[in-house]
Design a protein around this motif. Structure first.
Motif, mmCIF file in Angstrom:
data_model
loop_
_atom_site.group_PDB
_atom_site.id
_atom_site.type_symbol
_atom_site.label_atom_id
_atom_site.label_comp_id
_atom_site.label_asym_id
_atom_site.label_seq_id
_atom_site.Cartn_x
_atom_site.Cartn_y
_atom_site.Cartn_z
ATOM 1 N N ARG A 1 0.844 -1.187 0.000
ATOM 2 C CA ARG A 1 0.000 0.000 0.000
ATOM 3 C C ARG A 1 0.881 1.239 0.000
ATOM 4 O O ARG A 1 1.918 1.274 0.664
ATOM 5 C CB ARG A 1 -0.925 0.016 1.217
ATOM 6 C CG ARG A 1 -1.822 -1.202 1.324
ATOM 7 C CD ARG A 1 -2.596 -1.178 2.634
ATOM 8 N NE ARG A 1 -3.512 -0.046 2.689
ATOM 9 C CZ ARG A 1 -4.724 -0.040 2.152
ATOM 10 N NH1 ARG A 1 -5.161 -1.111 1.523
ATOM 11 N NH2 ARG A 1 -5.501 1.009 2.245
ATOM 12 N N SER A 2 0.455 2.269 -0.730
ATOM 13 C CA SER A 2 1.183 3.533 -0.755
ATOM 14 C C SER A 2 0.195 4.651 -1.060
ATOM 15 O O SER A 2 -0.943 4.400 -1.472
ATOM 16 C CB SER A 2 2.304 3.500 -1.811
ATOM 17 O OG SER A 2 1.769 3.179 -3.096
ATOM 18 N N TYR A 3 0.638 5.894 -0.856
ATOM 19 C CA TYR A 3 -0.255 7.032 -1.061
ATOM 20 C C TYR A 3 -0.408 7.330 -2.552
ATOM 21 O O TYR A 3 0.579 7.450 -3.282
ATOM 22 C CB TYR A 3 0.276 8.266 -0.330
ATOM 23 C CG TYR A 3 -0.046 8.247 1.140
ATOM 24 C CD1 TYR A 3 -1.191 8.873 1.629
ATOM 25 C CD2 TYR A 3 0.774 7.584 2.040
ATOM 26 C CE1 TYR A 3 -1.500 8.854 2.980
ATOM 27 C CE2 TYR A 3 0.472 7.550 3.390
ATOM 28 C CZ TYR A 3 -0.668 8.187 3.855
ATOM 29 O OH TYR A 3 -0.974 8.146 5.193
ATOM 30 N N HIS A 4 -1.670 7.424 -2.983
ATOM 31 C CA HIS A 4 -1.975 7.740 -4.380
ATOM 32 C C HIS A 4 -3.204 8.636 -4.438
ATOM 33 O O HIS A 4 -3.969 8.737 -3.464
ATOM 34 C CB HIS A 4 -2.223 6.469 -5.195
ATOM 35 C CG HIS A 4 -0.983 5.686 -5.483
ATOM 36 N ND1 HIS A 4 -0.180 5.918 -6.567
ATOM 37 C CD2 HIS A 4 -0.414 4.667 -4.801
ATOM 38 C CE1 HIS A 4 0.839 5.083 -6.551
ATOM 39 N NE2 HIS A 4 0.715 4.306 -5.489
ATOM 40 N N ASN A 5 -3.403 9.236 -5.598
ATOM 41 C CA ASN A 5 -4.558 10.093 -5.817
ATOM 42 C C ASN A 5 -5.706 9.273 -6.403
ATOM 43 O O ASN A 5 -5.531 8.578 -7.413
ATOM 44 C CB ASN A 5 -4.188 11.240 -6.760
ATOM 45 C CG ASN A 5 -5.348 12.198 -6.971
ATOM 46 O OD1 ASN A 5 -6.144 12.040 -7.885
ATOM 47 N ND2 ASN A 5 -5.445 13.200 -6.110
ATOM 48 N N LEU B 1 -10.452 7.183 4.492
ATOM 49 C CA LEU B 1 -9.382 8.147 4.250
ATOM 50 C C LEU B 1 -8.476 8.185 5.470
ATOM 51 O O LEU B 1 -8.919 8.548 6.565
ATOM 52 C CB LEU B 1 -9.955 9.540 3.982
ATOM 53 C CG LEU B 1 -10.705 9.714 2.650
ATOM 54 C CD1 LEU B 1 -11.301 11.112 2.567
ATOM 55 C CD2 LEU B 1 -9.786 9.467 1.458
ATOM 56 N N THR B 2 -7.247 7.810 5.296
ATOM 57 C CA THR B 2 -6.284 7.855 6.391
ATOM 58 C C THR B 2 -5.359 9.043 6.134
ATOM 59 O O THR B 2 -4.426 8.965 5.351
ATOM 60 C CB THR B 2 -5.468 6.562 6.449
ATOM 61 O OG1 THR B 2 -4.906 6.304 5.149
ATOM 62 C CG2 THR B 2 -6.348 5.391 6.852
ATOM 63 N N ILE B 3 -5.685 10.171 6.789
ATOM 64 C CA ILE B 3 -4.917 11.388 6.549
ATOM 65 C C ILE B 3 -4.359 11.927 7.872
ATOM 66 O O ILE B 3 -4.808 11.548 8.949
ATOM 67 C CB ILE B 3 -5.771 12.479 5.869
ATOM 68 C CG1 ILE B 3 -7.031 12.758 6.700
ATOM 69 C CG2 ILE B 3 -6.154 12.053 4.471
ATOM 70 C CD1 ILE B 3 -7.869 13.887 6.158
ATOM 71 N N ASP C 1 -4.885 12.567 -1.153
ATOM 72 C CA ASP C 1 -4.266 11.281 -1.435
ATOM 73 C C ASP C 1 -4.393 10.414 -0.185
ATOM 74 O O ASP C 1 -4.360 10.915 0.942
ATOM 75 C CB ASP C 1 -2.792 11.453 -1.786
ATOM 76 C CG ASP C 1 -2.587 12.205 -3.097
ATOM 77 O OD1 ASP C 1 -3.607 12.556 -3.732
ATOM 78 O OD2 ASP C 1 -1.426 12.446 -3.463
ATOM 79 N N PHE C 2 -4.532 9.103 -0.385
ATOM 80 C CA PHE C 2 -4.597 8.206 0.771
ATOM 81 C C PHE C 2 -3.988 6.861 0.404
ATOM 82 O O PHE C 2 -3.732 6.572 -0.768
ATOM 83 C CB PHE C 2 -6.040 8.041 1.277
ATOM 84 C CG PHE C 2 -7.015 7.486 0.267
ATOM 85 C CD1 PHE C 2 -7.287 6.125 0.211
ATOM 86 C CD2 PHE C 2 -7.672 8.329 -0.622
ATOM 87 C CE1 PHE C 2 -8.188 5.610 -0.705
ATOM 88 C CE2 PHE C 2 -8.589 7.820 -1.540
ATOM 89 C CZ PHE C 2 -8.841 6.457 -1.581
ATOM 90 N N GLU C 3 -3.757 6.049 1.418
ATOM 91 C CA GLU C 3 -3.120 4.752 1.207
ATOM 92 C C GLU C 3 -4.046 3.817 0.447
ATOM 93 O O GLU C 3 -5.211 3.649 0.809
ATOM 94 C CB GLU C 3 -2.735 4.126 2.549
ATOM 95 C CG GLU C 3 -1.416 4.617 3.097
ATOM 96 C CD GLU C 3 -0.936 3.755 4.248
ATOM 97 O OE1 GLU C 3 0.279 3.637 4.422
ATOM 98 O OE2 GLU C 3 -1.786 3.213 4.981
ATOM 99 N N GLU D 1 -9.267 -3.384 0.282
ATOM 100 C CA GLU D 1 -8.893 -1.988 0.507
ATOM 101 C C GLU D 1 -9.593 -1.413 1.740
ATOM 102 O O GLU D 1 -9.651 -0.196 1.921
ATOM 103 C CB GLU D 1 -9.259 -1.148 -0.719
ATOM 104 C CG GLU D 1 -8.416 -1.427 -1.941
ATOM 105 C CD GLU D 1 -6.955 -1.062 -1.724
ATOM 106 O OE1 GLU D 1 -6.683 0.090 -1.354
ATOM 107 O OE2 GLU D 1 -6.101 -1.946 -1.909
#
Length: 356
Positions: free
Chosen positions: A198-202, A354-356, A234-236, A333
């Protein structure tokens, strides 16, 4: 108006109640509405006070004569399951009406509970249990099929190497090709088995890739529109998995519309944020809400409860795996997907934390 007695203890309780209450006078006019009813009916007190019982009943699927009978018989009336229409959206309600007398005048209090969310949660848990049982069964069968297929293909290859006649090799090629086709189908039945990095994307970059991919082969009479909320951060995520999930759902919408008469057919991809959403029993403070909406004929009634089951399809040439796989990918997800469908309006709603 009863509002003149707002200093009374009873009215104070009604004002603070989370349950919607309205009060009808003997003249069948709405004379009181608490704040919860304003929220539920999406109207201010000023507008509600101008309405008659008949106008109020137009929001519901019940006969206003039932409320009139409460005045006559001085009793109560309950409808445990009625429909409230607010801004074109149907909500499932429990409604009760109770007669009371105040200062020698007759009144009826109508209490309204929205049971739509509770019903959805209950239905979701039931369907999730049934889907899991169906998927476990299908995966078990898929494993049983996969092993003999490998042996069948290997035997066909060995046989082909021993054949001198090229015409006979044509038959072994048919066996090999069909074994490969069935093997690919079995792999799809088994679905995604592992969770990737998992990584941060738009979110919108993922949706745009899917939209462009679908538009490359989109029938001319179907149009795709976008309504994105640019404030979604952006979120994971696993972008490849989400891309496949969105692609399956969007292709399902295109295939559904492609069977309709060529008239103003469109798909809308809409994104928003939503607050306090329960996903798999966990309350998420903030989520991304993605809607894929089409104006086709809707999901057939006999498929609505089993739409995400594997091997369930409304098309003669369909495998019934696309939505099942999409649901599994979205679940990985930590999200949820649901479908609301009526004639002329079908929407798949995906919720992603949303993990922000």
């Amino acid at each position: 108006m009863l509002n003149n007695h707002s200093n009374s203890f009873a009215v104070a309780i009604l004002e603070e109640a989370n349950t919607a209450f309205v009060i009808i006078s003997a003249e069948l006019k709405l004379i009181y509405a608490n704040p919860a009813s304003e929220v539920l009916l999406s109207q201010s007190k000023q507008r509600l006070y101008q309405q008659s019982l008949q106008q109020l009943a137009n929001y519901y699927h019940f006969n206003p004569s039932y409320i009139e009978a409460v005045f006559i018989k001085k009793n109560a009336f309950t409808d445990s399951e009625t429909t409230l229409l607010v801004d074109g959206q149907a909500l499932l309600m429990a409604l009760s009406a109770t007669y009371f007398e105040f200062e020698n005048k007759d009144y009826v209090a109508i209490e309204m509970h929205c049971i739509d969310q509770q019903r959805k949660i209950s239905q979701f848990h039931y369907q999730e249990h049934q889907q899991k049982a169906a998927k476990d069964l299908v995966r078990g069968l898929a494993h049983e099929i996969k092993n003999p297929l490998g042996g069948l293909r290997g035997a066909a290859q060995l046989l082909e190497s021993e054949l001198a006649d090229p015409e006979l090799k044509e038959f072994t090629q048919i066996i090999i090709q069909q074994a490969d086709r069935l093997s690919a189908l079995v792999n799809r039945l088994l679905g995604p088995q592992t969770v990737g990095e998992r990584s941060y994307h738009n979110l919108h970059s993922v949706l745009e890739k899917v939209r462009k991919l679908v538009c490359m082969d989109l029938p001319e009479h179907i149009h795709i529109k976008i309504d994105y909320d640019p404030s979604i951060p952006d979120f994971e995520m696993q972008p490849d998995q989400l891309q496949q999930a969105f692609l399956n759902i969007l292709q399902n919408a295109v295939q559904s519309l492609n069977t309709q008469p060529e008239k103003n057919l469109q798909i809308i991809i809409k994104t928003r944020t939503a607050h306090q959403v329960i996903i798999h029993g966990v309350l998420q403070r903030l989520v991304a809400e993605i809607k894929i909406i089409d104006n086709g004929s809707g999901v057939p009634a006999h498929l609505k409860d089993t739409l995400f089951y594997p091997m369930v399809t409304g098309r003669s040439d369909g495998t019934g795996l696309g939505l099942s796989i999409a649901q599994e990918l979205i679940k990985q997800e930590r999200g949820r997907v649901e479908c609301n469908s009526t004639e002329g309006h079908t929407e798949f709603i995906i919720y992603l934390p949303l993990t922000i």
